[in-house]
Design an enzyme around this catalytic site. Structure first.
Site, PDB file in Angstrom:
ATOM      1  N   THR A 150     105.543  74.169  -9.819  1.00 40.66           N
ATOM      2  CA  THR A 150     105.570  75.425  -9.064  1.00 40.66           C
ATOM      3  C   THR A 150     106.855  76.157  -9.425  1.00 40.66           C
ATOM      4  OG1 THR A 150     104.271  74.507  -7.240  1.00 40.66           O
ATOM      5  CG2 THR A 150     105.588  76.469  -6.774  1.00 40.66           C
ATOM      6  N   LYS A 202      99.776  80.204  -6.051  1.00 34.62           N
ATOM      7  CA  LYS A 202     100.489  79.127  -5.346  1.00 34.62           C
ATOM      8  C   LYS A 202     101.433  79.709  -4.296  1.00 34.62           C
ATOM      9  CE  LYS A 202     101.901  74.969  -4.354  1.00 34.62           C
ATOM     10  NZ  LYS A 202     102.415  74.011  -5.333  1.00 34.62           N
ATOM     11  N   LYS A 217     112.380  76.145  -1.811  1.00 34.22           N
ATOM     12  CA  LYS A 217     112.373  76.625  -3.198  1.00 34.22           C
ATOM     13  C   LYS A 217     111.144  77.495  -3.437  1.00 34.22           C
ATOM     14  CE  LYS A 217     110.449  74.291  -6.300  1.00 34.22           C
ATOM     15  NZ  LYS A 217     109.138  74.241  -7.028  1.00 34.22           N
TER      16      LYS A 217
END
Length: 294
Positions: free
Chosen positions: A97, A172, A240
């Site tokens: 990701t 995502k 993150k």
């Protein structure tokens, strides 16, 4: 069967690479901690390489699953990175990701070298990786996606091409935005139930049969009620991911008021020493706030 390189054997990459090996593909792995790569080879066969470039020398398909943008750049673009070892026509698939900007950067770099590229982040957690039931959201060209799809099916239950390079990462981001709101709402609801004297487990089972049902409710309510968080997707990683989403929102003009609020709550959990706790630890923050207010 294909010649495959898999770079990054964390809690997700380790079983994902294992599924490829069990399907009969010839898999060479690289991991920064060499002992973990050695353990993978003992369990699944295949081979371990001393560098990403070496792992990719004979590979038709290269998969990465590491940590952050800078980690992907290190294993891909460095002198001994994957791009340095890959042969023309090979397909590079990044399951990390990352930012959508990095995906586009890697797509450009792959094209300049005669390589194919897909960004393909996953959702489903460690259990999904181990059980081969991940959701995989891909970005890239359809002809490249079609080539690699049979390999993705080794560990993916739902796989879709979402658009050009970067579209997988954007999808995502949507996933993480939704999860942030869901987990905060679930934390508030379960905390409310317990403070009201209700049986939290009974409440969760009942509302889980109705419109409040979600993966988070089904899979996390029991551990949340038991105040157990030493597992699962870490708060550090969620922050993150939300950071990438908020950066992208600044560019596209989308408002993310709930995601921004939950990100601040996760920052408080980090300050409590919970950076490695599961994301469902939002309920512990509520408990501690409640105890402090008494």
């Amino acid at each position: 069967m294909s010649s495959v390189a898999f770079i990054g054997l964390g809690v997700m990459g380790y079983p994902m690479a294992g599924h490829l090996a069990r399907a009969g593909h010839a898999v060479t792995v690289f991991n920064r901690t060499q002992s973990r790569a050695g353990r993978w080879v003992k369990e699944y066969g295949g081979a371990a390489a001393a560098s990403p470039a070496q792992a990719c020398e004979d590979a038709e398909f290269v998969f990465t699953c590491v940590g952050r943008d800078e980690d992907v750049r290190a294993v891909t673009l460095a002198r001994d990175g994957a791009f340095a070892g890959m042969r023309g026509g090979a397909v590079f698939v990044d399951h990390t990701t990352t930012s959508a900007e990095l995906a586009r950067e890697l797509d450009d770099g792959a094209g300049e070298r005669g390589l194919a590229f897909l960004d393909a982040p996953v959702s489903g957690g460690q259990a999904g990786a181990e059980n081969g039931k991940l959701a995989i959201m891909a970005g890239g060209r359809k002809e490249h996606y079609d080539r690699v799809l049979p390999l993705l099916e080794c560990y993916g239950a739902r796989i879709d091409l979402m658009g050009p390079a970067g579209a997988g990462q954007l999808t995502k981001m949507v996933n993480q935005i939704c999860i942030a709101g869901l987990v905060q709402a679930l934390s508030e609801g379960l905390n409310f139930a317990q403070r009201s004297g209700l049986d939290g487990g009974q409440v969760a089972r009942l509302i889980g049969a109705g419109a409040a049902q979600s993966w988070q409710l089904d899979n996390r309510h029991a551990t949340m009620l038991a105040d157990e968080f030493e597992f699962g997707f870490a708060v550090d990683w969620m922050r993150k991911d939300l950071g990438y989403a908020m950066d992208e929102a600044e560019r596209n003009g989308a408002e993310l008021p709930v995601a921004e609020l939950v990100d601040r709550f996760y920052a408080e959990i980090q300050a409590m020493g919970g950076g490695r706790w599961d994301t469902s630890s939002l309920i512990r923050r509520l408990r501690e706030k409640g105890q402090a207010g008494r």
